[in-house]
Design a protein around this motif. Structure first.
Motif, PDB file in Angstrom:
ATOM      1  N   GLN A   1       0.820  -1.171  -0.167  1.00 31.20           N
ATOM      2  CA  GLN A   1       0.075   0.028  -0.075  1.00 31.20           C
ATOM      3  C   GLN A   1       0.944   1.272  -0.022  1.00 31.20           C
ATOM      4  OE1 GLN A   1      -3.329   0.352  -0.418  1.00 31.20           O
ATOM      5  NE2 GLN A   1      -2.980   2.490  -0.512  1.00 31.20           N
ATOM      6  N   SER A   2       1.981   1.265   0.748  1.00 32.59           N
ATOM      7  CA  SER A   2       3.213   2.159   0.554  1.00 32.59           C
ATOM      8  C   SER A   2       3.429   2.619  -0.842  1.00 32.59           C
ATOM      9  CB  SER A   2       4.342   2.054   1.501  1.00 32.59           C
ATOM     10  OG  SER A   2       3.827   1.782   2.699  1.00 32.59           O
ATOM     11  N   ASP A   3       3.730   1.648  -1.994  1.00 33.00           N
ATOM     12  CA  ASP A   3       3.918   1.633  -3.184  1.00 33.00           C
ATOM     13  C   ASP A   3       2.839   2.701  -3.833  1.00 33.00           C
ATOM     14  OD1 ASP A   3       6.242   0.387  -2.545  1.00 33.00           O
ATOM     15  OD2 ASP A   3       5.209  -1.430  -3.434  1.00 33.00           O
ATOM     16  N   VAL A   4       1.748   2.080  -3.785  1.00 30.65           N
ATOM     17  CA  VAL A   4       0.459   2.828  -4.190  1.00 30.65           C
ATOM     18  C   VAL A   4       0.377   4.177  -3.827  1.00 30.65           C
ATOM     19  CG1 VAL A   4      -2.226   2.723  -4.475  1.00 30.65           C
ATOM     20  CG2 VAL A   4      -0.741   0.616  -4.420  1.00 30.65           C
TER      21      VAL A   4
ATOM     22  N   TRP B   1       2.767   6.024  -2.785  1.00 28.16           N
ATOM     23  CA  TRP B   1       3.860   6.998  -3.377  1.00 28.16           C
ATOM     24  C   TRP B   1       3.205   7.312  -4.729  1.00 28.16           C
ATOM     25  CZ3 TRP B   1       6.762   6.623  -7.611  1.00 28.16           C
ATOM     26  CH2 TRP B   1       8.038   7.261  -7.626  1.00 28.16           C
ATOM     27  N   VAL B   2       2.920   6.397  -5.768  1.00 30.29           N
ATOM     28  CA  VAL B   2       2.378   6.675  -6.983  1.00 30.29           C
ATOM     29  C   VAL B   2       1.441   7.726  -6.855  1.00 30.29           C
ATOM     30  CG1 VAL B   2       1.294   5.660  -8.927  1.00 30.29           C
ATOM     31  CG2 VAL B   2       3.022   4.381  -7.915  1.00 30.29           C
ATOM     32  N   THR B   3       0.269   7.620  -6.216  1.00 37.28           N
ATOM     33  CA  THR B   3      -0.717   8.605  -5.934  1.00 37.28           C
ATOM     34  C   THR B   3      -0.406  10.053  -5.501  1.00 37.28           C
ATOM     35  OG1 THR B   3      -1.590   7.578  -4.075  1.00 37.28           O
ATOM     36  CG2 THR B   3      -2.491   6.714  -6.168  1.00 37.28           C
ATOM     37  N   SER B   4       0.789  10.184  -5.018  1.00 39.43           N
ATOM     38  CA  SER B   4       1.255  11.296  -4.174  1.00 39.43           C
ATOM     39  C   SER B   4       1.940  11.951  -5.042  1.00 39.43           C
ATOM     40  CB  SER B   4       1.832  11.273  -2.776  1.00 39.43           C
ATOM     41  OG  SER B   4       2.914  10.224  -3.143  1.00 39.43           O
TER      42      SER B   4
ATOM     43  N   THR C   1      11.506   4.371  -9.694  1.00 43.64           N
ATOM     44  CA  THR C   1      10.830   3.884  -8.836  1.00 43.64           C
ATOM     45  C   THR C   1       9.750   2.931  -9.484  1.00 43.64           C
ATOM     46  OG1 THR C   1      11.383   5.378  -7.244  1.00 43.64           O
ATOM     47  CG2 THR C   1       9.731   3.940  -6.803  1.00 43.64           C
ATOM     48  N   PHE C   2       8.759   3.724 -10.056  1.00 42.77           N
ATOM     49  CA  PHE C   2       7.749   3.140 -10.525  1.00 42.77           C
ATOM     50  C   PHE C   2       7.829   1.956 -11.373  1.00 42.77           C
ATOM     51  CE2 PHE C   2       3.025   4.069 -12.878  1.00 42.77           C
ATOM     52  CZ  PHE C   2       2.532   2.989 -11.897  1.00 42.77           C
ATOM     53  N   GLU C   3       8.597   1.856 -12.454  1.00 44.71           N
ATOM     54  CA  GLU C   3       8.901   0.701 -13.182  1.00 44.71           C
ATOM     55  C   GLU C   3       9.364  -0.293 -12.445  1.00 44.71           C
ATOM     56  OE1 GLU C   3       9.695   0.077 -17.240  1.00 44.71           O
ATOM     57  OE2 GLU C   3       9.551   2.351 -17.550  1.00 44.71           O
ATOM     58  N   SER C   4      10.442   0.024 -11.586  1.00 48.37           N
ATOM     59  CA  SER C   4      11.145  -0.858 -10.493  1.00 48.37           C
ATOM     60  C   SER C   4      10.023  -1.650  -9.620  1.00 48.37           C
ATOM     61  CB  SER C   4      11.834  -0.382  -9.697  1.00 48.37           C
ATOM     62  OG  SER C   4      13.372   0.193 -10.459  1.00 48.37           O
ATOM     63  N   MET C   5       9.207  -1.063  -9.094  1.00 45.82           N
ATOM     64  CA  MET C   5       7.939  -1.464  -8.243  1.00 45.82           C
ATOM     65  C   MET C   5       7.295  -2.556  -9.185  1.00 45.82           C
ATOM     66  SD  MET C   5       6.671   1.199  -5.696  1.00 45.82           S
ATOM     67  CE  MET C   5       5.841   2.288  -6.995  1.00 45.82           C
ATOM     68  N   HIS C   6       6.914  -2.071 -10.386  1.00 47.98           N
ATOM     69  CA  HIS C   6       6.020  -2.884 -11.256  1.00 47.98           C
ATOM     70  C   HIS C   6       6.839  -4.193 -11.535  1.00 47.98           C
ATOM     71  CE1 HIS C   6       7.191  -3.628 -15.522  1.00 47.98           C
ATOM     72  NE2 HIS C   6       6.028  -4.140 -15.330  1.00 47.98           N
ATOM     73  N   GLY C   7       8.074  -3.988 -11.763  1.00 46.93           N
ATOM     74  CA  GLY C   7       9.039  -5.179 -11.980  1.00 46.93           C
ATOM     75  C   GLY C   7       9.303  -6.117 -11.136  1.00 46.93           C
ATOM     76  N   LEU C   8       9.184  -5.836  -9.714  1.00 47.98           N
ATOM     77  CA  LEU C   8       9.436  -6.683  -8.648  1.00 47.98           C
ATOM     78  C   LEU C   8       8.303  -7.649  -8.646  1.00 47.98           C
ATOM     79  CD1 LEU C   8      10.602  -4.421  -5.911  1.00 47.98           C
ATOM     80  CD2 LEU C   8      11.769  -5.873  -7.233  1.00 47.98           C
ATOM     81  N   SER C   9       7.091  -7.334  -8.965  1.00 49.68           N
ATOM     82  CA  SER C   9       6.032  -8.268  -8.829  1.00 49.68           C
ATOM     83  C   SER C   9       6.179  -9.342 -10.013  1.00 49.68           C
ATOM     84  CB  SER C   9       4.559  -7.450  -9.000  1.00 49.68           C
ATOM     85  OG  SER C   9       4.209  -6.637  -7.849  1.00 49.68           O
TER      86      SER C   9
ATOM     87  N   PHE D   1      -3.600  -3.570 -12.694  1.00 47.13           N
ATOM     88  CA  PHE D   1      -3.368  -2.721 -11.628  1.00 47.13           C
ATOM     89  C   PHE D   1      -2.552  -1.673 -11.424  1.00 47.13           C
ATOM     90  CE2 PHE D   1      -1.743  -2.717  -7.096  1.00 47.13           C
ATOM     91  CZ  PHE D   1      -2.726  -2.128  -6.536  1.00 47.13           C
ATOM     92  N   VAL D   2      -1.341  -2.157 -12.560  1.00 51.08           N
ATOM     93  CA  VAL D   2      -0.567  -0.774 -12.622  1.00 51.08           C
ATOM     94  C   VAL D   2      -1.366   0.218 -13.412  1.00 51.08           C
ATOM     95  CG1 VAL D   2       1.725  -0.115 -14.115  1.00 51.08           C
ATOM     96  CG2 VAL D   2       1.642  -2.362 -12.949  1.00 51.08           C
ATOM     97  N   ASP D   3      -1.972   0.005 -14.149  1.00 50.29           N
ATOM     98  CA  ASP D   3      -2.807   1.092 -15.055  1.00 50.29           C
ATOM     99  C   ASP D   3      -3.786   1.723 -14.129  1.00 50.29           C
ATOM    100  OD1 ASP D   3      -3.700   1.830 -17.979  1.00 50.29           O
ATOM    101  OD2 ASP D   3      -5.564   1.100 -16.912  1.00 50.29           O
ATOM    102  N   PHE D   4      -4.300   0.844 -13.283  1.00 49.49           N
ATOM    103  CA  PHE D   4      -5.326   1.396 -12.200  1.00 49.49           C
ATOM    104  C   PHE D   4      -4.480   2.278 -11.247  1.00 49.49           C
ATOM    105  CE2 PHE D   4      -7.963   0.072  -8.177  1.00 49.49           C
ATOM    106  CZ  PHE D   4      -8.657   1.433  -8.314  1.00 49.49           C
ATOM    107  N   MET D   5      -3.324   1.945 -10.874  1.00 50.67           N
ATOM    108  CA  MET D   5      -2.585   2.977  -9.955  1.00 50.67           C
ATOM    109  C   MET D   5      -2.220   4.144 -10.706  1.00 50.67           C
ATOM    110  SD  MET D   5       0.272   0.987  -7.946  1.00 50.67           S
ATOM    111  CE  MET D   5       0.985  -0.011  -9.140  1.00 50.67           C
ATOM    112  N   TRP D   6      -1.877   4.277 -12.121  1.00 54.31           N
ATOM    113  CA  TRP D   6      -1.939   5.328 -12.974  1.00 54.31           C
ATOM    114  C   TRP D   6      -3.044   6.323 -12.972  1.00 54.31           C
ATOM    115  CZ3 TRP D   6      -1.850   5.501 -18.886  1.00 54.31           C
ATOM    116  CH2 TRP D   6      -1.556   6.895 -19.334  1.00 54.31           C
ATOM    117  N   GLU D   7      -4.133   5.434 -13.057  1.00 55.77           N
ATOM    118  CA  GLU D   7      -5.507   6.253 -13.151  1.00 55.77           C
ATOM    119  C   GLU D   7      -5.751   6.972 -11.816  1.00 55.77           C
ATOM    120  OE1 GLU D   7      -8.853   7.813 -14.933  1.00 55.77           O
ATOM    121  OE2 GLU D   7      -6.917   6.881 -15.922  1.00 55.77           O
TER     122      GLU D   7
END
Length: 790
Positions: free
Chosen positions: A288-291, A293-296, A310-318, A344-350
């Motif tokens: 949730q901290s990742d999310v 971070w993205v939305t902030s 950071t964002f692509e790295s977080m996505h890559g870890l999953s 879900f990555v797209d949802f975070m972006w949205e």
């Protein structure tokens, strides 16, 4: 900008694009819908002359470890190498006209376009009274929020894409091809990452809807799994949902899916869907901290590579957490998990777009640092006939789809909206439930366990050994026997009365093998005997195995590779042949029920050196990387019990000379202990013979493990009261010594003992001297020390 109108209102001449190869397609624009966009000069179509970004030097959030960011940088290097190598040509050399036409048709569709669905699909939609009308956006839900009916339709659509072909390539694989780096040079490692994948998902979702009208692509909210004692125990990775996550996907709706490419980085060829969820301790899922971070973030550029990795790295870890095909970016769409993760990555972006940007900013705001020209605002969104800027359009969430967020629990409503969630009252958040047998440490007295209870840190059914399965043993006949091991966490032996392996052969017969209840040396804990089809000369038999632990969870098979001396993942299949060849499994098997315990055992040396080998195939019922050394130690550490029995047995050979008139069958063998003349043993040769080898005769002597100074015996062959004049020869390993004494010295130390092979347990006698490792055709027999020729 109205991207939907642009796609549907343009004349065919305006929208015509010359595609000579999907991986090297170039957007050709003249007028019409795209006529108002700035043109791109030839120089702009080349790679920017600025130096490429140094991945290691880019900033990343402090919650990413050095190892994690290094891994992402390594994946970027792989992507760049594959892009330059035109790696997609190893997949498919030249897409056909039909394949290109199919992909182009998806791109041009709009929600209310009559060409997007067939007449038959429209009739089905009307007949079923589906709530979605033409032109309405679908609702993307978290995967575990889907109803059984919704999940069934999604599975139906996905399997249809996997089973339907366009010119010898499945539709699913065509979508995977689009994701290759030379096909989509701007799909990763820059600001086009998010808009490119938004269009990619839109087209894939439309492909699903062509198979099952109204179906929506769900997202996988991995923050629901992060925070569990072991996220790989999530209910997500079970038969009813995504299928098992430990090795070959053999359960669930996507079981036994073939892939059109070998899994990269694998030491063995893997061409079926494969996962390794949580197999490495350095990997993790989104939190949730990742999310947050993205939305902030305040600007779009903050989410883009070259500014901040950071964002692509977080996505890559999953990606790497799921493992298998998901581990390597270009082939990751082979796994349905890819599409749900990227949704879900797209949802975070949205969520960022809705929180931080106005409608106008969403379509205009971009990054200044773009890494390469493929990521520029106006660059072609290869291989689509769009530009990167088009992926920022509001039309996607206005007309194509909307996201339904997970409603988390609260003090007022301390429950969740899915049976697959539970409310973590400590933080008032919904989390994924844990499957039967999973780790629930720290969550006692909660609803964390799915249809089970948290008992001593494990999700269990009370008053049962595991999942309530009952042991139903049936002793098969007409089979050969082989050994296997079942392992649990830490590659320790699994001990359970209901853990089992189901054996199925080509003829459709099925047998179930259970774990040995009370193993005795040379048996070890975790051992099962497999009943296999009896091979016949000139024929081969294939058997398929399915192992389940006492909780009913799938166990992955591993086979021993003698070349590298390691266990490596393998399909749970065996090929049995009388004579070994390249196709036959290097499996030790026997038709003898009594002899099966000695399989994979070397009894060709001194009993203090007897060695048990781990079986050719073993089953790991956990989700971590296996340790071959630990597996080998299970058998290597098995110690033969110290036997203080007074006597042992060993072998001598007795042969009849060609011209001799001696009746060996009626002769006797006499053994005199030279240290104790009163110890005299006499037996008829007929009675002392081996049942398997008529030249082998077993004789008795005092036990050198008891009489530790050693035991010396003199052996004679006699006919009645007459001792026969027999020649004696002694085996000195690879050579023979002619005319040696008919005396044998036994000692507890191998270096001092003339006869190496002896045993006190009569059940060992028939197999003394045998090395029963590998295919039976390759077994070897060590000769006795002393041989008589009479």
């Amino acid at each position: 900008m109205n991207l939907i109108r642009c796609r549907t209102d343009c004349s065919s001449a305006d929208a015509a694009v010359l595609i000579t190869h999907i991986m090297v397609s170039i957007l050709s624009l003249s007028s019409g819908c795209y006529g108002s966009l700035p043109s791109i000069s030839t120089s702009e179509n080349t790679e920017m002359k600025q130096p490429s970004s140094d991945c290691a030097s880019l900033p990343a959030a402090s919650f990413l470890t050095i190892q994690q960011t290094d891994l992402i940088c390594h994946h970027r290097e792989m992507w760049m190498r594959d892009r330059e190598a035109k790696i997609s040509r190893t997949f498919i050399k030249n897409p056909t006209v039909s394949q290109l036409a199919y992909l182009k048709s998806l791109e041009r569709c709009s929600p209310d376009d009559a060409k997007c669905t067939t007449d038959d699909q429209k009739r089905q939609r009307h007949k079923r009274n589906l709530p979605k009308k033409d032109g309405e956006p679908v609702i993307r839900k978290e995967y575990r929020m889907l109803s059984d009916e919704e999940r069934g339709k999604l599975n139906q659509a996905m399997n249809a894409l996997k089973s339907k072909f366009i010119d010898n390539v499945t539709i699913w694989d065509l979508h995977t091809l689009i994701h290759y780096p030379d096909s989509a040079p701007g799909a990763h490692w820059g600001p086009a990452f998010l808009p490119w994948h938004r269009e990619f998902l839109r087209q894939f979702e439309l492909a699903l809807q062509r198979e099952v009208p109204g179906v929506a692509l769900p997202y996988w909210d991995s923050t629901l799994d992060n925070g569990l004692p072991d996220p790989s125990d999530s209910i997500l990775w079970t038969d009813n949902l995504m299928g098992n996550g430990n090795g070959f996907v053999k359960t669930g709706p996507f079981r036994d899916w073939d892939t059109n490419v070998l899994m990269p980085l694998s030491p063995v060829p893997v061409k079926k869907l494969y996962r390794y969820t949580g197999g490495r301790s350095t990997d993790r899922l989104l939190s949730q901290s990742d999310v947050d971070w993205v939305t902030s973030r305040k600007n779009y550029s903050d989410l883009t590579f070259c500014h901040d990795k950071t964002f692509e790295s977080m996505h890559g870890l999953s990606h790497v957490w799921v493992g298998g095909f998901m581990f390597v970016i270009r082939v990751s769409p082979n796994d349905p998990t890819f599409y749900m993760h990227h949704a879900f990555v797209d949802f975070m972006w949205e969520q960022f777009r809705q929180k931080q940007q106005t409608r106008q900013q969403r379509e205009k705001e971009y990054a200044r640092k773009i890494c390469s020209r493929q990521h520029s605002y106006y660059a072609p969104m290869k291989p689509f006939n769009l530009r990167n800027k088009d992926g920022l359009s509001n039309d996607y969430t206005d007309n194509w789809y909307k996201y339904e967020p997970v409603r988390h629990c609260s003090f007022d409503k301390p429950y969740c909206d899915s049976n697959y969630y539970f409310c973590d009252l400590k933080v008032m958040r919904c989390r994924s439930r844990v499957q039967l047998g999973g780790n629930c440490t720290g969550f006692a007295m909660t609803d964390i366990c799915y249809k089970s209870f948290c008992i001593q840190g494990v999700c269990r059914l009370p008053a049962t050994e595991g999942n309530g399965f009952q042991r139903r043993e049936k002793k098969p006949t007409g089979v050969v026997w082989a050994k296997t091991l079942m392992l649990t966490d830490g590659d320790e032996p699994l001990v359970s009365g209901i853990a089992h392996v189901t054996v199925r052969d080509d003829a459709g017969s099925e047998m179930t093998a259970y774990m040995q209840k009370n193993p005795e040396f040379p048996e070890v804990p975790g051992l099962l005997y497999l009943p296999l089809t009896h091979p016949r000369e000139g024929l081969s038999y294939n058997v398929t195995l399915e192992a389940r632990d006492h909780y009913g969870r799938y166990c992955q098979s591993y086979c021993f590779n003698e070349t590298v001396e390691k266990y490596q993942v393998c399909e749970p299949k065996l090929t049995l042949k009388v004579r070994p060849d390249a196709q036959a499994s290097n499996l030790s098997f026997t038709h003898s029920y009594a002899s099966r315990k000695f399989l994979d055992m070397d009894m060709s040396g001194h009993p203090t050196q007897w060695k048990i080998h781990s079986p050719f195939m073993i089953f790991a019922c956990h989700r971590k990387m296996i340790d071959s050394a630990q597996i080998a130690s299970i058998t290597e550490n098995a110690q033969m019990p110290v036997d203080r029995t007074e006597y042992v047995w060993f072998r001598v050979n007795v042969f009849k000379k060609p011209a001799s008139d001696v009746d060996i069958d009626e002769a006797e063998i006499e053994v005199q202990d030279l240290d104790d003349p009163s110890d005299l043993w006499i037996s008829s040769i007929r009675r002392a013979r081996s049942a398997y080898d008529q030249s082998n005769v077993f004789i008795r002597a005092r036990n050198p493990l008891v009489f530790r100074k050693g035991v010396t015996v003199k052996i004679n062959i006699r006919d009645g009261t007459k001792r026969l004049e027999c020649e004696s020869r002694c085996s000195m390993g690879s050579t023979f010594e002619d005319k040696c004494e008919n005396v044998v010295f036994l000692h507890e130390r191998p270096t001092k003992s003339q006869e190496q092979i002896f045993a006190s347990d009569p059940s060992y006698l028939q197999l003394l001297g045998w090395k029963m490792v590998g295919h039976p055709n390759n077994w070897s027999l060590r000769m006795p020390y002393l041989s008589f020729y009479c």
